[in-house]
Write a protein that holds these residues in place. Sequence first.
Motif, PDB file in Angstrom:
ATOM      1  N   ALA A 101      36.835  29.320  42.752  1.00 57.70           N
ATOM      2  CA  ALA A 101      37.579  29.588  43.984  1.00 57.70           C
ATOM      3  C   ALA A 101      37.100  28.696  45.121  1.00 57.70           C
ATOM      4  CB  ALA A 101      37.441  31.063  44.363  1.00 57.70           C
ATOM      5  N   CYS A 102      35.781  28.544  45.245  1.00 63.21           N
ATOM      6  CA  CYS A 102      35.224  27.703  46.311  1.00 63.21           C
ATOM      7  C   CYS A 102      35.648  26.249  46.152  1.00 63.21           C
ATOM      8  CB  CYS A 102      33.702  27.801  46.315  1.00 63.21           C
ATOM      9  SG  CYS A 102      33.035  29.379  46.871  1.00 63.21           S
ATOM     10  N   GLU A 103      35.575  25.741  44.949  1.00 65.70           N
ATOM     11  CA  GLU A 103      35.893  24.333  44.697  1.00 65.70           C
ATOM     12  C   GLU A 103      37.358  24.006  44.966  1.00 65.70           C
ATOM     13  OE1 GLU A 103      32.696  23.092  41.190  1.00 65.70           O
ATOM     14  OE2 GLU A 103      34.690  23.844  40.631  1.00 65.70           O
ATOM     15  N   ASN A 104      38.215  25.013  44.896  1.00 63.30           N
ATOM     16  CA  ASN A 104      39.649  24.750  45.005  1.00 63.30           C
ATOM     17  C   ASN A 104      40.267  25.247  46.307  1.00 63.30           C
ATOM     18  OD1 ASN A 104      40.764  23.534  42.307  1.00 63.30           O
ATOM     19  ND2 ASN A 104      39.163  25.003  41.732  1.00 63.30           N
ATOM     20  N   GLY A 105      39.425  25.536  47.292  1.00 69.84           N
ATOM     21  CA  GLY A 105      39.950  25.710  48.627  1.00 69.84           C
ATOM     22  C   GLY A 105      40.031  27.111  49.175  1.00 69.84           C
ATOM     23  N   ALA A 106      39.365  28.074  48.551  1.00 69.41           N
ATOM     24  CA  ALA A 106      39.361  29.423  49.118  1.00 69.41           C
ATOM     25  C   ALA A 106      38.597  29.426  50.439  1.00 69.41           C
ATOM     26  CB  ALA A 106      38.728  30.411  48.142  1.00 69.41           C
ATOM     27  N   ASP A 107      39.148  30.077  51.440  1.00 67.12           N
ATOM     28  CA  ASP A 107      38.446  30.239  52.714  1.00 67.12           C
ATOM     29  C   ASP A 107      37.454  31.392  52.649  1.00 67.12           C
ATOM     30  OD1 ASP A 107      39.988  28.294  54.462  1.00 67.12           O
ATOM     31  OD2 ASP A 107      41.616  29.560  53.707  1.00 67.12           O
ATOM     32  N   ILE A 108      37.787  32.403  51.822  1.00 67.41           N
ATOM     33  CA  ILE A 108      36.976  33.619  51.702  1.00 67.41           C
ATOM     34  C   ILE A 108      36.906  33.991  50.229  1.00 67.41           C
ATOM     35  CG2 ILE A 108      36.741  36.044  52.400  1.00 67.41           C
ATOM     36  CD1 ILE A 108      38.954  35.313  54.589  1.00 67.41           C
ATOM     37  N   ILE A 109      35.735  34.389  49.758  1.00 68.19           N
ATOM     38  CA  ILE A 109      35.669  35.030  48.449  1.00 68.19           C
ATOM     39  C   ILE A 109      35.056  36.415  48.620  1.00 68.19           C
ATOM     40  CG2 ILE A 109      35.627  32.943  47.042  1.00 68.19           C
ATOM     41  CD1 ILE A 109      32.589  33.317  46.743  1.00 68.19           C
ATOM     42  N   TYR A 110      35.627  37.360  47.910  1.00 70.21           N
ATOM     43  CA  TYR A 110      35.102  38.718  47.865  1.00 70.21           C
ATOM     44  C   TYR A 110      34.398  38.913  46.534  1.00 70.21           C
ATOM     45  CZ  TYR A 110      38.458  39.444  51.662  1.00 70.21           C
ATOM     46  OH  TYR A 110      39.161  39.351  52.838  1.00 70.21           O
ATOM     47  N   LEU A 111      33.157  39.368  46.583  1.00 69.56           N
ATOM     48  CA  LEU A 111      32.414  39.676  45.362  1.00 69.56           C
ATOM     49  C   LEU A 111      32.737  41.116  44.995  1.00 69.56           C
ATOM     50  CD1 LEU A 111      28.959  38.018  46.175  1.00 69.56           C
ATOM     51  CD2 LEU A 111      31.134  36.948  45.507  1.00 69.56           C
ATOM     52  N   ALA A 112      33.453  41.304  43.901  1.00 67.11           N
ATOM     53  CA  ALA A 112      34.065  42.584  43.553  1.00 67.11           C
ATOM     54  C   ALA A 112      33.047  43.720  43.501  1.00 67.11           C
ATOM     55  CB  ALA A 112      34.794  42.466  42.224  1.00 67.11           C
ATOM     56  N   GLY A 113      33.411  44.846  44.072  1.00 61.80           N
ATOM     57  CA  GLY A 113      32.540  46.017  44.038  1.00 61.80           C
ATOM     58  C   GLY A 113      32.513  46.677  42.682  1.00 61.80           C
ATOM     59  N   GLU A 114      33.631  46.633  41.985  1.00 59.23           N
ATOM     60  CA  GLU A 114      33.717  47.135  40.620  1.00 59.23           C
ATOM     61  C   GLU A 114      34.010  45.959  39.711  1.00 59.23           C
ATOM     62  OE1 GLU A 114      35.741  51.342  41.931  1.00 59.23           O
ATOM     63  OE2 GLU A 114      36.724  49.414  42.107  1.00 59.23           O
ATOM     64  N   VAL A 115      33.279  45.879  38.633  1.00 61.15           N
ATOM     65  CA  VAL A 115      33.423  44.784  37.682  1.00 61.15           C
ATOM     66  C   VAL A 115      33.776  45.383  36.331  1.00 61.15           C
ATOM     67  CG1 VAL A 115      32.253  42.871  36.538  1.00 61.15           C
ATOM     68  CG2 VAL A 115      31.818  43.331  38.959  1.00 61.15           C
ATOM     69  N   PHE A 116      34.744  44.789  35.671  1.00 64.34           N
ATOM     70  CA  PHE A 116      35.239  45.343  34.422  1.00 64.34           C
ATOM     71  C   PHE A 116      34.437  44.822  33.238  1.00 64.34           C
ATOM     72  CE2 PHE A 116      39.549  45.229  36.747  1.00 64.34           C
ATOM     73  CZ  PHE A 116      39.256  46.421  37.394  1.00 64.34           C
ATOM     74  N   LYS A 117      34.035  45.749  32.370  1.00 65.86           N
ATOM     75  CA  LYS A 117      33.295  45.387  31.167  1.00 65.86           C
ATOM     76  C   LYS A 117      34.123  44.431  30.306  1.00 65.86           C
ATOM     77  CE  LYS A 117      30.645  49.711  30.919  1.00 65.86           C
ATOM     78  NZ  LYS A 117      29.315  49.157  30.937  1.00 65.86           N
ATOM     79  N   PRO A 118      33.490  43.455  29.635  1.00 71.84           N
ATOM     80  CA  PRO A 118      32.043  43.312  29.408  1.00 71.84           C
ATOM     81  C   PRO A 118      31.290  42.572  30.518  1.00 71.84           C
ATOM     82  CG  PRO A 118      33.220  41.663  28.157  1.00 71.84           C
ATOM     83  CD  PRO A 118      34.265  42.505  28.821  1.00 71.84           C
ATOM     84  N   LYS A 119      31.986  42.222  31.629  1.00 74.49           N
ATOM     85  CA  LYS A 119      31.271  41.590  32.733  1.00 74.49           C
ATOM     86  C   LYS A 119      30.328  42.594  33.376  1.00 74.49           C
ATOM     87  CE  LYS A 119      34.852  38.144  33.598  1.00 74.49           C
ATOM     88  NZ  LYS A 119      35.824  37.585  34.560  1.00 74.49           N
ATOM     89  N   THR A 120      29.328  42.078  34.052  1.00 71.80           N
ATOM     90  CA  THR A 120      28.295  42.932  34.646  1.00 71.80           C
ATOM     91  C   THR A 120      28.364  42.868  36.160  1.00 71.80           C
ATOM     92  OG1 THR A 120      26.703  41.107  34.513  1.00 71.80           O
ATOM     93  CG2 THR A 120      26.766  42.659  32.669  1.00 71.80           C
ATOM     94  N   PRO A 121      27.926  43.930  36.844  1.00 67.47           N
ATOM     95  CA  PRO A 121      28.024  43.959  38.310  1.00 67.47           C
ATOM     96  C   PRO A 121      27.143  42.902  38.961  1.00 67.47           C
ATOM     97  CG  PRO A 121      26.785  45.861  37.490  1.00 67.47           C
ATOM     98  CD  PRO A 121      27.367  45.185  36.299  1.00 67.47           C
ATOM     99  N   TRP A 122      27.439  42.630  40.217  1.00 64.80           N
ATOM    100  CA  TRP A 122      26.718  41.603  40.974  1.00 64.80           C
ATOM    101  C   TRP A 122      25.283  42.044  41.243  1.00 64.80           C
ATOM    102  CZ3 TRP A 122      28.752  36.877  42.125  1.00 64.80           C
ATOM    103  CH2 TRP A 122      30.131  36.723  41.955  1.00 64.80           C
ATOM    104  N   SER A 123      24.345  41.268  40.764  1.00 62.80           N
ATOM    105  CA  SER A 123      22.938  41.517  41.101  1.00 62.80           C
ATOM    106  C   SER A 123      22.626  40.854  42.439  1.00 62.80           C
ATOM    107  CB  SER A 123      22.030  40.941  40.016  1.00 62.80           C
ATOM    108  OG  SER A 123      22.084  39.516  40.035  1.00 62.80           O
ATOM    109  N   ILE A 124      21.485  41.207  43.001  1.00 62.23           N
ATOM    110  CA  ILE A 124      21.068  40.574  44.260  1.00 62.23           C
ATOM    111  C   ILE A 124      20.938  39.063  44.080  1.00 62.23           C
ATOM    112  CG2 ILE A 124      19.233  40.440  45.987  1.00 62.23           C
ATOM    113  CD1 ILE A 124      20.879  42.982  46.191  1.00 62.23           C
TER     114      ILE A 124
END
Length: 649
Positions: free
Chosen positions: A369-392
């Motif tokens: 998203a950053c490389e292609n021009g997003a002004d804002i990215i939201y780090l999702a509060g809920e992450v769908f398995k098998p992905k894992t939630p955002w660590s510090i």
Amino acid sequence: MILNRKSVELLAPAGNWDALVAAVESGADAVYLGGKHFNMRMHRNNETNFDDEMLKKAIEYTHAHGVHLYVTLNNLISVDEIEPLKKYLAYLNEIRPDAILVQDFAVLELTKEMGIDIPLHTSVMMNTHNEHAIKKLKEYGITRIVVGREMTLSELSLFKERTGLEIEYFMHGDMCIAESGQCIHSGVVFGQSGNRGRCLKPCRWAYKLIDEATGEILDQDDQHDYKLALKDMCMYRNIPELIQSGVFSFKIEGRMRPAEFIRRIVKTYRKAIDAYIADPFGYQINEQDWQELYKNRARDFTTTFALGQPDASDIGFDGSREPRFFSDAVEEAGFQDDILRAEPDISKPFSGKRKLSVQVADLQAAKAACENGADIIYLAGEVFKPKTPWSINDVREAIALGQKYNTRVVINTPRTTMRRECGELEQYISEINKLKPAGIMVSNLGSLKLAQDNSTLPIQADFSFNLFNHMAATFMQKNGITTGTASLELSFGQLRGLVENSPLPIEVIVHGSCESMICDHNFAAMLLPYKHLINPEFVNRHYALRDRIGGVHPLRMDQYGRNHILFTNDLCYYPYLDKFNGIYAFRIEAKDYEPKLVASLTKAYRNALDKLDAHEPFFDENIFQQIQSDSPRKLGIGVYRFRQSQDSL
């Protein structure tokens, strides 16, 4: 706790005068009912609900019999309905019901503005499920919480102890399988919102469970199709547990029920409650009354979450006891856009260039998203398995990416924040605050309070706030929110009214996979040979529900074990971007997308928005065709196929 007749309240529904009389004569301590406008039972409005004159008579009648009366003003309000709402509130202040049940923040704002001093109860549709939200609600005269149906009695007991407010809890009647206020399926597919009293109950459709990738049907031969058809709540056999948990008001659902049904239910519960209060130690269930209650049931019975996590026994899989099917599966909107094309554009100027925001679930997608021009990215509060939630550490790396590409990084939070999530979120926000991202996005009043208490970051509100009108936006702005996200149930005309009148900048989701429902039920565990201590990898697979016309509704499980049911079609407003003037940001909901797709979508929307900023033609048919080709699902315009989300007037 020494009990007496005033220790608990038996709260009965009334859809018409006969039902009201039946409830009072059978021993209800209080009755709740709706006027002809602004309530959650609008389907049979000609034959049910009370006009203004009858409301006044109902209050006089109940008060003459020593019974309280509560008026339900508990649905979402569009911009066009604000002025009629003011008149209705003024009338209610004149006739003096004992309380008003509310969902929309606009009602909180208007009662304060108009000096209305009638006690306010939060409707279950406000999805109040943590103690931190109460601190904010108390400022607006809230005296009672109708708690979320996903709370157990043990959680309710602690909730009551920590908040000191009266607790109202459903103990009998029709239940939703989705979290209250967080189901938008009917509103988007039919233009008849469950949050506006017009739900057509897609949860009662027939579905097959399938493997999303292969299409293989996974149902066992002896299983039936009504996968989401929750049985009716019945706490008759658990009255001692209810009373001892600290619940004050025992609520019977049923404002569409006939008078004789109300009379029988109220009389049965009145007798049992009185018997327990008179002699708790010697109390025994009256099995004869139980048999009468059971014999006259509509659906079969369940205690849902009251005594713990529901399982397959709480679902009416065969559909045999469904009293009515309100709808059947229909095809979701594609690009049937005659109504949308005819709608005037939003008339509000931009300040600066058009902003593009993207919600992502991992670092690779954040980078794309950053490389292609997003002004804002939201780090999702809920992450769908098998992905894992955002660590510090993940957040730290994402912030570094944002600095490199001049992209604002905003931390999102879960939509549901029960006691466990609040404990984790408090620590998470405190740590995040040290990293200095661009902001934090919250999903309910409780997470708002936690963000304010534990950070100095600017705070945005996600779509789970159900932002429907400018008065709700005013409430949010006064309570420290800097940006709101428009409800996904607003028609384009209603969105235009919100954006043009809102004092708060409004973000709009213009593309992506969106959730029709969020459920605290583990569908994999209900339907498959799944045991979390034996084969936990089962939940890493992607399952789906296939309806009778072949529509595939993906199931996603988040890190808390909740199931998110996606629409069959993803949103796509690429051809209509010129209509969205003056909004805060154009948002791509991409947490269910892989990084390659995040990259191409971000690039396509960035190019289109840049052309609009340069006053050049923005639409490219080849890019539009590529967007459709790359999408994991069909695309469409959601609720914008309708002229309006049907009103409450």
